[in-house]
Design a protein around this motif. Structure first.
Motif, PDB file in Angstrom:
ATOM      1  N   LEU A 187      10.962 -70.091  -7.180  1.00 24.02           N
ATOM      2  CA  LEU A 187      11.479 -71.093  -6.249  1.00 24.02           C
ATOM      3  C   LEU A 187      12.491 -70.481  -5.278  1.00 24.02           C
ATOM      4  N   ALA A 188      13.376 -69.639  -5.804  1.00 20.79           N
ATOM      5  CA  ALA A 188      14.387 -69.013  -4.962  1.00 20.79           C
ATOM      6  C   ALA A 188      13.734 -68.075  -3.943  1.00 20.79           C
ATOM      7  N   GLY A 189      12.769 -67.289  -4.419  1.00 22.95           N
ATOM      8  CA  GLY A 189      12.086 -66.359  -3.519  1.00 22.95           C
ATOM      9  C   GLY A 189      11.325 -67.084  -2.424  1.00 22.95           C
ATOM     10  N   ALA A 190      10.621 -68.169  -2.788  1.00 25.90           N
ATOM     11  CA  ALA A 190       9.869 -68.940  -1.799  1.00 25.90           C
ATOM     12  C   ALA A 190      10.813 -69.589  -0.791  1.00 25.90           C
ATOM     13  N   ALA A 191      11.954 -70.094  -1.269  1.00 29.99           N
ATOM     14  CA  ALA A 191      12.916 -70.736  -0.371  1.00 29.99           C
ATOM     15  C   ALA A 191      13.475 -69.739   0.641  1.00 29.99           C
ATOM     16  N   ILE A 192      13.782 -68.534   0.177  1.00 30.35           N
ATOM     17  CA  ILE A 192      14.299 -67.498   1.078  1.00 30.35           C
ATOM     18  C   ILE A 192      13.248 -67.129   2.123  1.00 30.35           C
ATOM     19  N   LEU A 193      12.003 -66.958   1.686  1.00 31.36           N
ATOM     20  CA  LEU A 193      10.936 -66.600   2.609  1.00 31.36           C
ATOM     21  C   LEU A 193      10.670 -67.700   3.625  1.00 31.36           C
ATOM     22  N   ILE A 194      10.722 -68.961   3.189  1.00 36.33           N
ATOM     23  CA  ILE A 194      10.528 -70.078   4.123  1.00 36.33           C
ATOM     24  C   ILE A 194      11.647 -70.094   5.159  1.00 36.33           C
ATOM     25  N   GLY A 195      12.883 -69.850   4.691  1.00 39.33           N
ATOM     26  CA  GLY A 195      14.008 -69.790   5.626  1.00 39.33           C
ATOM     27  C   GLY A 195      13.832 -68.679   6.652  1.00 39.33           C
ATOM     28  N   LEU A 196      13.378 -67.512   6.188  1.00 35.99           N
ATOM     29  CA  LEU A 196      13.141 -66.399   7.103  1.00 35.99           C
ATOM     30  C   LEU A 196      12.003 -66.715   8.075  1.00 35.99           C
ATOM     31  N   ALA A 197      10.953 -67.361   7.556  1.00 36.11           N
ATOM     32  CA  ALA A 197       9.818 -67.711   8.412  1.00 36.11           C
ATOM     33  C   ALA A 197      10.249 -68.650   9.531  1.00 36.11           C
ATOM     34  N   VAL A 198      11.035 -69.652   9.186  1.00 40.24           N
ATOM     35  CA  VAL A 198      11.506 -70.616  10.194  1.00 40.24           C
ATOM     36  C   VAL A 198      12.403 -69.917  11.204  1.00 40.24           C
ATOM     37  N   LEU A 246       9.375 -59.795  13.673  1.00 44.29           N
ATOM     38  CA  LEU A 246       8.616 -58.559  13.481  1.00 44.29           C
ATOM     39  C   LEU A 246       7.915 -58.526  12.131  1.00 44.29           C
ATOM     40  N   MET A 247       8.524 -59.180  11.141  1.00 38.46           N
ATOM     41  CA  MET A 247       7.982 -59.170   9.777  1.00 38.46           C
ATOM     42  C   MET A 247       7.206 -60.438   9.447  1.00 38.46           C
ATOM     43  N   ARG A 248       6.851 -61.210  10.455  1.00 35.63           N
ATOM     44  CA  ARG A 248       6.187 -62.489  10.193  1.00 35.63           C
ATOM     45  C   ARG A 248       4.893 -62.358   9.394  1.00 35.63           C
ATOM     46  N   PRO A 249       4.009 -61.387   9.688  1.00 39.68           N
ATOM     47  CA  PRO A 249       2.782 -61.276   8.879  1.00 39.68           C
ATOM     48  C   PRO A 249       3.074 -61.020   7.405  1.00 39.68           C
ATOM     49  N   GLN A 250       4.056 -60.146   7.136  1.00 44.60           N
ATOM     50  CA  GLN A 250       4.388 -59.829   5.751  1.00 44.60           C
ATOM     51  C   GLN A 250       5.001 -61.034   5.049  1.00 44.60           C
ATOM     52  N   ILE A 251       5.834 -61.784   5.766  1.00 52.02           N
ATOM     53  CA  ILE A 251       6.435 -62.991   5.184  1.00 52.02           C
ATOM     54  C   ILE A 251       5.346 -63.999   4.834  1.00 52.02           C
ATOM     55  N   GLY A 252       4.378 -64.172   5.728  1.00 55.02           N
ATOM     56  CA  GLY A 252       3.292 -65.115   5.461  1.00 55.02           C
ATOM     57  C   GLY A 252       2.471 -64.737   4.249  1.00 55.02           C
ATOM     58  N   LEU A 263       2.529 -72.847   0.601  1.00 54.51           N
ATOM     59  CA  LEU A 263       1.232 -72.580   1.214  1.00 54.51           C
ATOM     60  C   LEU A 263       1.172 -73.104   2.647  1.00 54.51           C
ATOM     61  N   VAL A 264       1.793 -74.258   2.900  1.00 54.82           N
ATOM     62  CA  VAL A 264       1.827 -74.820   4.252  1.00 54.82           C
ATOM     63  C   VAL A 264       2.560 -73.880   5.200  1.00 54.82           C
ATOM     64  N   PHE A 265       3.731 -73.391   4.773  1.00 57.82           N
ATOM     65  CA  PHE A 265       4.495 -72.479   5.621  1.00 57.82           C
ATOM     66  C   PHE A 265       3.778 -71.146   5.777  1.00 57.82           C
ATOM     67  N   ALA A 266       3.064 -70.715   4.745  1.00 57.55           N
ATOM     68  CA  ALA A 266       2.280 -69.484   4.853  1.00 57.55           C
ATOM     69  C   ALA A 266       1.185 -69.644   5.896  1.00 57.55           C
ATOM     70  N   THR A 267       0.533 -70.803   5.905  1.00 55.69           N
ATOM     71  CA  THR A 267      -0.538 -71.062   6.875  1.00 55.69           C
ATOM     72  C   THR A 267      -0.008 -71.072   8.300  1.00 55.69           C
ATOM     73  N   ILE A 268       1.141 -71.722   8.496  1.00 55.93           N
ATOM     74  CA  ILE A 268       1.746 -71.768   9.832  1.00 55.93           C
ATOM     75  C   ILE A 268       2.149 -70.368  10.281  1.00 55.93           C
ATOM     76  N   THR A 269       2.755 -69.619   9.379  1.00 47.46           N
ATOM     77  CA  THR A 269       3.261 -68.285   9.716  1.00 47.46           C
ATOM     78  C   THR A 269       2.133 -67.319  10.030  1.00 47.46           C
ATOM     79  N   VAL A 270       1.147 -67.246   9.153  1.00 48.99           N
ATOM     80  CA  VAL A 270       0.023 -66.334   9.361  1.00 48.99           C
ATOM     81  C   VAL A 270      -0.830 -66.793  10.538  1.00 48.99           C
ATOM     82  N   GLY A 271      -1.017 -68.100  10.661  1.00 44.82           N
ATOM     83  CA  GLY A 271      -1.835 -68.637  11.748  1.00 44.82           C
ATOM     84  C   GLY A 271      -1.275 -68.327  13.121  1.00 44.82           C
ATOM     85  N   SER A 272       0.056 -68.304  13.246  1.00 48.30           N
ATOM     86  CA  SER A 272       0.676 -68.020  14.535  1.00 48.30           C
ATOM     87  C   SER A 272       0.474 -66.580  14.969  1.00 48.30           C
ATOM     88  N   VAL A 273       0.136 -65.718  14.003  1.00 47.19           N
ATOM     89  CA  VAL A 273      -0.069 -64.300  14.278  1.00 47.19           C
ATOM     90  C   VAL A 273      -1.553 -63.964  14.396  1.00 47.19           C
TER      91      VAL A 273
END
Length: 302
Positions: A12-23, A39-45, A68-78
């Motif tokens: 949960l903590a790791g996902a929250a940090i990654l979502i914050g970075l993605a946003v 610059l790291m958006r693909p890796q974050i997704g 998964l929703v944030f992963a889709t938005i992040t990867v999709g934008s790239v």
């Protein structure tokens, strides 16, 4: 705590940090540090997808869905920028060769020959030094028109062209990493051509530099074609800011142009911005002594 609870907490903590970075990585138009994260958006997704699987495993289905929703938005934008573009290009297309020369690279002769043999009507260059001008003299002599503008010491920006140039339309922004001129395209339509070289992103000066470049480009009337070493991926705020000012769009698929890039950490930091509606194709050219690959593009301007 049981092992399962510890894993759940960490997931949960790791996902929250990654979502914050993605946003935060989507805020590069407003905050300088946002582009550094972008610059790291693909890796974050991709990591968010991994964490979604882990969260499912520890029975945190709601959080897994959010991840998964944030992963889709992040990867999709790239991902859209990596789709191949192989549109046919007819006789009205213009050929452009983009290259960061690397100021003290060697050898130079093969690179100069490759650019000449490409039959490019427009060449956009960065890190043009006295060294490059000396050992690539045949290239500079080949093109009847050249515009060279001072940027950093021995790292100037330049445009070479065989196309007719609109008299009095050349400009040089000393120290800003931008030079431009207006040419008459194959269809007799005037088009601005700009070569840019941006600094590295935050904590370096790319944010303010890109704003100043965008402010100048907004004053130009007519279609604008931009190429250069942006030191930023095509989905970054600095690139989008300049594209918006020009009324242009990112042209062609994202191409990994820096020698430090790889399939795991792509660095498509040399970009082309063409007027909206432009079609055509782009391909990579070898390093030939530089740390950047070249890009040869065939562009059908609208």
């Amino acid at each position: 705590m049981s092992d399962n609870k510890v894993l759940r907490f960490l997931a949960l903590a790791g996902a929250a940090i990654l979502i914050g970075l993605a946003v935060f990585g989507f805020t590069g138009r407003y905050f300088a540090a946002g582009d550094s994260i972008a610059l790291m958006r693909p890796q974050i997704g991709v990591l968010l997808i991994v964490f979604a699987v882990i969260l499912l495993f520890v029975h945190a289905r709601g959080f897994a869905l959010v991840s998964l929703v944030f992963a889709t938005i992040t990867v999709g934008s790239v991902a859209a920028g990596y789709l191949p573009s192989q549109d046919d290009c007819g006789t009205t297309c213009v050929t452009l060769y983009q290259k960061n020369l690397m100021s003290h690279a060697w050898p130079r002769y093969s690179l100069a020959d490759d650019i000449i043999e490409s039959n490019a009507e427009i060449v956009t260059l960065q890190e043009v030094s006295s060294h490059n001008q000396q050992y690539m003299r045949n290239l500079f002599d080949h093109y009847p028109t050249s515009a060279i503008c001072e940027f950093r010491p021995e790292q100037n920006v330049a445009i070479l062209t065989t196309l007719p140039v609109v008299e009095g339309a050349e400009f040089c922004q000393h120290g800003l990493g931008m030079v431009g001129l207006q040419v008459v395209g194959p269809d007799n339509q005037p088009v601005w051509v700009i070569s840019v070289h941006l600094n590295w992103p935050y904590p370096y000066g790319q944010f303010e530099q890109s704003k100043k470049i965008a402010e100048h480009i907004e004053q130009l009337e007519g279609p604008v074609l931009i190429a250069g070493d942006f030191n930023m991926v095509h989905w970054g705020g600095s690139v989008r800011r300049i594209a918006s000012a020009a009324g242009s769009q990112v042209f062609g698929p994202a191409l990994n142009t820096h020698n430090l890039g790889s399939w795991m950490v792509p660095m498509p930091i040399d970009n082309l911005l063409a007027p909206k509606g432009s079609t055509g194709n782009a391909e990579l050219r070898p390093f030939m002594g530089s740390d950047h690959l070249g890009i040869k593009a065939r562009i059908n301007l609208p």
